[in-house]
Motif scaffolding. Sequence first.
Motif, short mmCIF file in Angstrom:
data_model
loop_
_atom_site.label_atom_id
_atom_site.label_comp_id
_atom_site.label_asym_id
_atom_site.label_seq_id
_atom_site.Cartn_x
_atom_site.Cartn_y
_atom_site.Cartn_z
N ILE A 171 54.92 4.08 -19.48
CA ILE A 171 55.58 3.75 -20.66
C ILE A 171 54.11 4.67 -21.09
CG2 ILE A 171 55.78 2.66 -23.13
CD1 ILE A 171 57.86 0.77 -21.07
N ARG A 197 51.78 11.04 -27.69
CA ARG A 197 50.35 11.04 -29.08
C ARG A 197 49.05 12.68 -28.76
NH1 ARG A 197 50.68 6.90 -31.44
NH2 ARG A 197 50.99 4.51 -30.35
N LEU A 245 55.25 3.89 -31.86
CA LEU A 245 55.95 5.17 -31.91
C LEU A 245 56.97 6.04 -32.34
CD1 LEU A 245 54.75 6.96 -28.91
CD2 LEU A 245 53.86 7.79 -30.69
N GLU A 278 53.40 7.64 -23.52
CA GLU A 278 52.29 7.90 -24.76
C GLU A 278 51.58 8.60 -25.23
OE1 GLU A 278 51.51 3.34 -25.55
OE2 GLU A 278 52.13 3.86 -27.55
N LYS A 279 50.74 8.49 -24.18
CA LYS A 279 49.82 9.78 -24.08
C LYS A 279 49.63 11.13 -24.01
CE LYS A 279 46.26 7.56 -21.08
NZ LYS A 279 45.33 7.72 -19.67
N ILE A 321 59.55 7.49 -24.27
CA ILE A 321 60.07 6.31 -24.76
C ILE A 321 60.67 5.99 -25.13
CG2 ILE A 321 58.90 6.08 -27.04
CD1 ILE A 321 56.85 5.99 -25.28
N LYS A 326 58.81 11.90 -23.99
CA LYS A 326 59.92 11.53 -25.14
C LYS A 326 60.93 11.01 -24.77
CE LYS A 326 58.63 15.39 -28.78
NZ LYS A 326 58.66 16.04 -29.19
N TYR A 377 59.25 -1.58 -25.27
CA TYR A 377 58.49 -0.64 -25.99
C TYR A 377 57.79 -1.01 -27.22
CZ TYR A 377 55.24 2.88 -28.39
OH TYR A 377 55.12 4.16 -28.97
N LYS A 386 62.29 2.11 -25.17
CA LYS A 386 62.87 1.31 -27.44
C LYS A 386 64.52 0.48 -26.77
CE LYS A 386 60.22 3.99 -29.51
NZ LYS A 386 60.14 5.26 -31.30
N GLY A 399 55.16 -0.30 -28.87
CA GLY A 399 54.64 0.27 -29.56
C GLY A 399 54.58 0.76 -30.93
#
Length: 303
Positions: free
Chosen positions: A250, A258, A303, A254-255, A290, A287, A299, A294, A301
């Motif tokens: 994750i 972003r 995003l 995410e890195k 992520i 993607k 998750y 979710k 964060g």
Amino acid sequence: MIQRPKPDKKRLRRTMMFMNSQKPGLIKDAYIYGSDSIILDLEDAVAENQKDAARFSLYHALKNIDYGDTEVLVRINGLDTPHWQEDVRVCVAGGADGIRIAKCENAEMVRQVEAAVLAAEREFGVEEGRTLLMAALESPMGIMNAYEIVTASDRMLGCAISGGDFRKSMHVQIQRGGVEMMVARGQMLLAARAAGVQCFDTMFPNIDDMEGFQAEVIQNHQMGFDGKSIVNPKQIAFVHETFAPTEKEIVYAEKLVRGCQAQADAGIGVYTVDGKMVDIPFFEDAKRIIALAKACGVYHGDL
Ligand SMILES: CC(C)(COP(=O)(O)OP(=O)(O)OC[C@H]1O[C@@H](n2cnc3c(N)ncnc32)[C@H](O)[C@@H]1OP(=O)(O)O)[C@@H](O)C(=O)NCCC(=O)NCCSC(=O)C[C@@](O)(CC(=O)O)C(=O)O
Ligand SMILES: [Mg+2]
């Protein structure tokens, strides 16, 4: 009477737990275990002289039990039996989310079930197209025809290989490492991914062999399955844990997500993140990770 939300073809389905529709004690509170989907079985778990009783019990469960977020699928009897058409009527009348077609061998079988489902939706005033389908591939012919099967209907959410019947037809026994079904699993996965539908591995019958079960689940995940058929609540937790992205995955995803827009804006298509080369396919996969995190509830964060 229970009104279930509209079924979602793409929802999370890490576990699909079988239970015998003939046993009210099993199906009445099946949602408490937390499998993503349950499969209320009218086929091989139900004795031949109990088919009517199982359908009766199924209908009352569908109408009166609030299964909440747990998806409710029904496995109908094979198309070579006198039962399947009445099974379909009861599933649709009761408001099941979808139907698992047992021993599916070709696209024509899917079309026959689809026609029966549509007729039942009209008969019982259920929104047309609401009831989803999935195919259980249980024979060499089913595997050979996997792509035509999963593309035979817009209602199709995916397919599952069924090891019990498949191994029987191949004259093989279950092996640690899965060599006896490796080709079939791979062929079905290719067909499902090519068609853009989900793909599930078979149930593991030896419920006391947790070590063997866990080895199979890890391999399923490594091969790219979306989830697994299961037969016992104690099999749920390990599958859910294995199919959820890890914290490390994750953080890395995410890195990538972003950073990718900023790199693209700067005109850079390929670069490295933590010493690994990345380009467009990696961003798309990040993607997906992520979104899966979710859906799995892991998750936290923004995003
Ligand atoms: C195996 C066993 C009898 C063991 O029972 P036991 O009671 O010894 O288990 P325990 O662990 O002691 O249970 C602890 C507590 O959980 C409850 N509990 C157990 N299982 C539960 C469950 N499934 N759903 C809800 N609740 C459950 C139980 O009631 C108890 O509750 P409580 O008393 O309140 O504590 C039981 O699991 C079971 O019936 N499994 C489903 C078997 C089945 O449906 N097979 C047909 C589909 S496969 C097929 O046909 C092959 C295929 O077609 C497949 C394909 O197409 O993919 C192919 O070709 O491969
Ligand atoms: Mg079977």
